[in-house]
Design a protein around this motif. Structure first.
Motif, PDB file in Angstrom:
ATOM      1  N   TYR A  32     -12.646 -52.234  17.125  1.00  0.00           N
ATOM      2  CA  TYR A  32     -11.879 -53.339  17.696  1.00  0.00           C
ATOM      3  C   TYR A  32     -10.550 -52.823  18.257  1.00  0.00           C
ATOM      4  N   ARG A  33      -9.843 -51.995  17.477  1.00  0.00           N
ATOM      5  CA  ARG A  33      -8.540 -51.491  17.926  1.00  0.00           C
ATOM      6  C   ARG A  33      -8.697 -50.645  19.191  1.00  0.00           C
ATOM      7  N   ASP A  34      -9.691 -49.754  19.193  1.00  0.00           N
ATOM      8  CA  ASP A  34      -9.892 -48.890  20.357  1.00  0.00           C
ATOM      9  C   ASP A  34     -10.206 -49.712  21.595  1.00  0.00           C
ATOM     10  N   GLU A  35     -11.071 -50.720  21.441  1.00  0.00           N
ATOM     11  CA  GLU A  35     -11.458 -51.539  22.584  1.00  0.00           C
ATOM     12  C   GLU A  35     -10.283 -52.370  23.080  1.00  0.00           C
ATOM     13  N   LEU A  36      -9.500 -52.909  22.151  1.00  0.00           N
ATOM     14  CA  LEU A  36      -8.344 -53.729  22.513  1.00  0.00           C
ATOM     15  C   LEU A  36      -7.296 -52.879  23.241  1.00  0.00           C
ATOM     16  N   ARG A  37      -7.045 -51.676  22.727  1.00  0.00           N
ATOM     17  CA  ARG A  37      -6.057 -50.807  23.376  1.00  0.00           C
ATOM     18  C   ARG A  37      -6.512 -50.422  24.787  1.00  0.00           C
ATOM     19  N   GLY A  38      -7.805 -50.153  24.939  1.00  0.00           N
ATOM     20  CA  GLY A  38      -8.313 -49.812  26.256  1.00  0.00           C
ATOM     21  C   GLY A  38      -8.109 -50.930  27.254  1.00  0.00           C
ATOM     22  N   PHE A  39      -8.315 -52.180  26.802  1.00  0.00           N
ATOM     23  CA  PHE A  39      -8.126 -53.317  27.701  1.00  0.00           C
ATOM     24  C   PHE A  39      -6.648 -53.531  28.009  1.00  0.00           C
ATOM     25  N   LEU A  40      -5.802 -53.518  26.965  1.00  0.00           N
ATOM     26  CA  LEU A  40      -4.387 -53.818  27.166  1.00  0.00           C
ATOM     27  C   LEU A  40      -3.678 -52.723  27.951  1.00  0.00           C
ATOM     28  N   SER A  41      -4.160 -51.490  27.869  1.00  0.00           N
ATOM     29  CA  SER A  41      -3.523 -50.413  28.624  1.00  0.00           C
ATOM     30  C   SER A  41      -3.692 -50.600  30.122  1.00  0.00           C
ATOM     31  N   GLN A  42      -4.687 -51.407  30.532  1.00  0.00           N
ATOM     32  CA  GLN A  42      -4.903 -51.679  31.943  1.00  0.00           C
ATOM     33  C   GLN A  42      -4.083 -52.866  32.428  1.00  0.00           C
ATOM     34  N   ALA A  43      -3.533 -53.634  31.470  1.00  0.00           N
ATOM     35  CA  ALA A  43      -2.730 -54.795  31.839  1.00  0.00           C
ATOM     36  C   ALA A  43      -1.312 -54.343  32.159  1.00  0.00           C
ATOM     37  N   LEU A  44      -0.516 -55.264  32.678  1.00  0.00           N
ATOM     38  CA  LEU A  44       0.874 -54.941  32.992  1.00  0.00           C
ATOM     39  C   LEU A  44       1.630 -54.607  31.720  1.00  0.00           C
ATOM     40  N   ASN A  45       2.420 -53.574  31.752  1.00  0.00           N
ATOM     41  CA  ASN A  45       3.171 -53.149  30.568  1.00  0.00           C
ATOM     42  C   ASN A  45       4.475 -53.947  30.478  1.00  0.00           C
ATOM     43  N   ASN A  46       4.337 -55.258  30.337  1.00  0.00           N
ATOM     44  CA  ASN A  46       5.531 -56.100  30.253  1.00  0.00           C
ATOM     45  C   ASN A  46       5.837 -56.415  28.801  1.00  0.00           C
ATOM     46  N   LEU A  47       6.874 -57.207  28.593  1.00  0.00           N
ATOM     47  CA  LEU A  47       7.335 -57.492  27.234  1.00  0.00           C
ATOM     48  C   LEU A  47       6.250 -58.153  26.401  1.00  0.00           C
ATOM     49  N   ASP A  48       5.562 -59.175  26.976  1.00  0.00           N
ATOM     50  CA  ASP A  48       4.553 -59.905  26.210  1.00  0.00           C
ATOM     51  C   ASP A  48       3.430 -58.980  25.772  1.00  0.00           C
ATOM     52  N   ILE A  49       2.934 -58.167  26.719  1.00  0.00           N
ATOM     53  CA  ILE A  49       1.813 -57.301  26.386  1.00  0.00           C
ATOM     54  C   ILE A  49       2.212 -56.274  25.338  1.00  0.00           C
ATOM     55  N   THR A  50       3.434 -55.740  25.443  1.00  0.00           N
ATOM     56  CA  THR A  50       3.889 -54.737  24.476  1.00  0.00           C
ATOM     57  C   THR A  50       3.833 -55.264  23.058  1.00  0.00           C
ATOM     58  N   PHE A  51       4.325 -56.470  22.845  1.00  0.00           N
ATOM     59  CA  PHE A  51       4.346 -57.023  21.492  1.00  0.00           C
ATOM     60  C   PHE A  51       3.006 -57.645  21.112  1.00  0.00           C
ATOM     61  N   ASP A  52       2.316 -58.272  22.083  1.00  0.00           N
ATOM     62  CA  ASP A  52       1.029 -58.894  21.764  1.00  0.00           C
ATOM     63  C   ASP A  52      -0.010 -57.851  21.390  1.00  0.00           C
ATOM     64  N   ARG A  53       0.121 -56.653  21.968  1.00  0.00           N
ATOM     65  CA  ARG A  53      -0.812 -55.585  21.615  1.00  0.00           C
ATOM     66  C   ARG A  53      -0.756 -55.312  20.111  1.00  0.00           C
ATOM     67  N   GLU A  54       0.441 -55.129  19.584  1.00  0.00           N
ATOM     68  CA  GLU A  54       0.571 -54.832  18.160  1.00  0.00           C
ATOM     69  C   GLU A  54       0.109 -56.009  17.316  1.00  0.00           C
ATOM     70  N   ALA A  55       0.464 -57.229  17.746  1.00  0.00           N
ATOM     71  CA  ALA A  55       0.075 -58.409  16.978  1.00  0.00           C
ATOM     72  C   ALA A  55      -1.438 -58.579  16.959  1.00  0.00           C
ATOM     73  N   MET A  56      -2.080 -58.422  18.119  1.00  0.00           N
ATOM     74  CA  MET A  56      -3.514 -58.641  18.183  1.00  0.00           C
ATOM     75  C   MET A  56      -4.290 -57.503  17.527  1.00  0.00           C
ATOM     76  N   GLU A  57      -3.689 -56.297  17.476  1.00  0.00           N
ATOM     77  CA  GLU A  57      -4.344 -55.208  16.758  1.00  0.00           C
ATOM     78  C   GLU A  57      -4.478 -55.528  15.275  1.00  0.00           C
ATOM     79  N   GLN A  58      -3.580 -56.356  14.775  1.00  0.00           N
ATOM     80  CA  GLN A  58      -3.579 -56.698  13.351  1.00  0.00           C
ATOM     81  C   GLN A  58      -4.476 -57.898  13.045  1.00  0.00           C
ATOM     82  N   LEU A  59      -5.139 -58.450  14.074  1.00  0.00           N
ATOM     83  CA  LEU A  59      -5.879 -59.700  13.887  1.00  0.00           C
ATOM     84  C   LEU A  59      -6.949 -59.587  12.805  1.00  0.00           C
ATOM     85  N   LEU A  60      -7.676 -58.468  12.768  1.00  0.00           N
ATOM     86  CA  LEU A  60      -8.738 -58.330  11.773  1.00  0.00           C
ATOM     87  C   LEU A  60      -8.188 -58.198  10.357  1.00  0.00           C
TER      88      LEU A  60
END
Length: 646
Positions: free
Chosen positions: A422-450
């Motif tokens: 899950y973490r690897d797949e999520l990081r791969g998707f988010l790395s293609q998104a804009l590296n803005n403030l929301d994505i930076t923090f949402d990445r860490e938050a959503m990585e913790q979802l499981l």
């Protein structure tokens, strides 16, 4: 050399936390009750708590109406009640954290927390105990733990809580940054203080369990090969976690005797103890004798006065080979599972012989159905199949005999693989998104979802492995060696909870599919959902599932068996038979054997009155049935011939 007269944990004045643990059925509850009574007597100015963390509680049965000293309290921890108190106290803060920190809306965040909370009962109960210690409410807490695998989970709880706090902290990271960026406010707010308080409590108990002056873990074992091997594994794991185990209790030692049964049994015990070579260098061994009457009620007051210090060197000298062995004796053999059976479960209190009976059953079914492919699968976190069968196993099936494989399923490893995917797949998707403030923090938050998945999701993967094997055609029949009673029931109840959590997770993935694209995880969870549904149907189908219970002829053992039968009925799982193990054969020349036989006969009669519709197979004490040949002989004795079964 003069040996110490009593275990140090009874007399150490600064001891504030005392765990008793080990393989199920070895006498942990007896030792914990007797120790709490002794400590309360010695430390009259302090309040002592006797606490059970085993889901299958037996403190009340062991105390049997004994009037407790004024400074001794007894509590069988109700994890569900602790969870409700946790909900009432922290629900608002948890919801606010989720609302502030994720891309989920308020309704979704609340639903996620509601789904996570039912699986957090053990965590909530542990935090409650940690607060008592932090507040110094009790001078000493004596803990009767669940059997080995789940006792270790209890000791690992500080690390689990740490991961959970980090998940919540990640949800607040963006809000914390915005307060600093636009308000230059770096002061912790009430939510930060909440997490800091949880971390302080967690850190306090994490430090306590590794402080040998304030905390001790006392392994309790029997002088039997499988118990000794599991105890050695436990000692090794405790040492790896920095938890002190200075005393080791060997329970139910046979006395020196001219009785043929007692003599063979004692020599076998000495031979097993002679192999105990991985205990800590300074560990002290204590023996408690096998008693004619169960040590319940007032008898608990005298338990530790009968403890004897053992000399390991002397044990090795006495552990000579046994010339005579006890034969296999079985009365009223059980009926075999029907030919339509695809799943056979062996369940019961820890230490009663489930693993041995599961292995013997698998070999017997292999002989009866030579054309069927059979898997013997262990879901007990403290695996002992390898010890029973006399060969090593891993997390994948290994051939035991022609047409018979065995596996010790590593539930935590399987869940860790799912989390990492899950973490690897999520990081791969988010790395293609804009590296803005929301994505930076949402990445860490959503990585913790499981991390907010219900505890137990890892264990349910062990049961869904059964469906994977059966529906995938790898095996025609699975024989399941389950964990002890309390955690088996929790495992069997989990499909309902997991199904609801999966339903919510799917809704979130669908609703936020433009922001959260994890197709591989989605496919994994779809397959898990299908397996859970199929598992529920399989367990309730008596044509395809046979469930045999194993118990021992003691009041505590049969009381727990009654609770297990009632719970299985609630789950609509039919019980096919009851094995009453470890009966003492009638000898006539030994006072101890005769007294044991008389007491056990009363318990057997009580079991027949209590469970009149259940076939009860009586299995007498015998030489340790380890290895394929001995297990085949036991399997032949346990069940009627196929023609008689039909």
């Amino acid at each position: 050399m003069t040996l110490q007269a009593q275990p140090a944990f009874l007399t150490t004045p600064g001891l504030s936390l005392l765990y008793f643990g080990g393989k199920g059925g070895v006498g942990k509850t007896t030792c914990a009750c007797a120790a709490a009574l002794e400590i309360a007597q010695r430390r009259r100015a302090e309040t002592v708590l006797l606490l059970s963390t085993d889901p299958a509680h037996s403190l009340a049965d062991a105390l049997s109406g004994l009037a407790l000293p004024p400074n001794l309290e007894m509590l069988e921890l109700d994890a569900a009640a602790a969870l409700e108190r946790f909900r009432q106290r922290y629900r608002g803060k948890l919801e606010e954290i989720a609302n502030r920190g994720t891309l989920l809306d308020a309704q979704d965040a609340q639903a996620l927390l509601e789904m996570a909370l039912p699986g957090m009962d053990e965590l909530a109960a542990y935090l409650e105990m940690a607060e008592w210690i932090e507040q110094q409410r009790y001078g000493c807490i004596v803990v009767d733990t669940a059997p080995t695998g789940h006792a270790l989970r209890l000791l690992q709880m500080p690390d689990l809580i740490s991961r959970w706090i980090k998940a919540l902290d990640a949800l607040l990271a963006k809000n914390r940054y915005l307060r600093w960026r636009f308000q230059r406010d770096q002061r912790p707010d009430d939510l930060d203080q909440f997490l800091l308080g949880l971390e302080r409590t967690r850190r306090g108990i994490a430090e306590l369990v590794k402080d040998g002056t304030r905390c001790r873990f006392v392994p309790v074992t029997l002088a039997e090969a499988m118990s000794i091997e599991e105890t050695e594994d436990l000692l090794q794991m405790l040492d790896g976690q920095g938890i002190m185990a200075q005393d080791l209790v060997i329970n139910r030692m046979m006395p020196a005797s001219d009785c043929a049964v007692c003599r063979v049994e004692r020599q076998r015990q000495l031979r097993a103890l002679a192999t105990l070579d991985r205990q800590p260098a300074q560990a002290r061994l204590w023996a408690l004798p096998l008693l004619a009457d169960e040590p319940r009620g007032e008898a608990l007051l005298n338990v530790w006065s009968q403890a004897q210090r053992l000399d390991p060197a002397a044990l090795r000298e006495q552990g000579a080979p046994v010339a005579n062995e006890l034969p296999t004796r079985v009365r009223r053999p059980a009926s075999l599972p029907p030919p339509s059976a695809r799943l056979v479960m062996l369940a019961g209190k820890g230490g009663v012989g489930k693993t041995t009976f599961a292995s013997a059953t698998a070999l017997r079914l292999r002989a009866e159905y030579p054309d069927r492919r059979i898997l013997l699968l262990s879901t007990d976190p403290a695996h002992s199949l390898a010890d029973c069968l006399g060969r090593a196993f891993g997390p994948r099936p290994v051939a035991v005999d022609t047409g018979l494989d065995a596996e010790e399923f590593a539930a935590e490893q399987a869940f860790a693989v799912l989390q990492q995917r899950y973490r690897d797949e999520l990081r791969g998707f988010l790395s293609q998104a804009l590296n803005n403030l929301d994505i930076t923090f949402d990445r860490e938050a959503m990585e913790q979802l499981l991390e907010l998945a219900p505890p137990g999701l890892d264990e349910i993967m062990a049961l869904t492995r059964v469906i994977e094997y059966l529906d995938g055609g790898a095996y025609d029949l699975v024989v399941l060696d389950t964990a002890p009673s309390g955690h088996t029931l929790r495992l069997l109840e989990l499909p309902e909870l997991i199904q609801e959590w999966l339903k919510l997770f799917f809704q979130l993935l669908l609703k936020y599919r433009s922001l959260l694209k994890v197709p591989e995880l989605s496919r994994d969870l779809v397959e898990l959902s299908k397996s859970v549904k199929r598992l529920r149907a399989l367990l309730r189908d008596s044509r395809e599932t046979a469930c045999y219970l194993v118990t021992i002829p003691s009041a505590l053992g049969l009381a727990e068996t009654g609770d297990l039968i009632a719970a299985l009925e609630q789950l609509q799982i039919r019980v096919s038979g009851l094995f009453i193990n470890q009966l003492t054969p009638f000898d006539g020349d030994c006072a101890l054997c005769d007294a044991l036989h008389e007491r056990q006969a009363r318990e057997v009669a009580h079991a027949q009155q209590r469970f009149p519709r259940l076939t009860q197979t009586l299995v007498y004490r015998q030489s340790a049935p380890t290895g394929l040949d001995a297990l085949r002989r036991l399997g032949d004795a346990l069940y009627c011939p196929l023609e008689a079964s039909q």
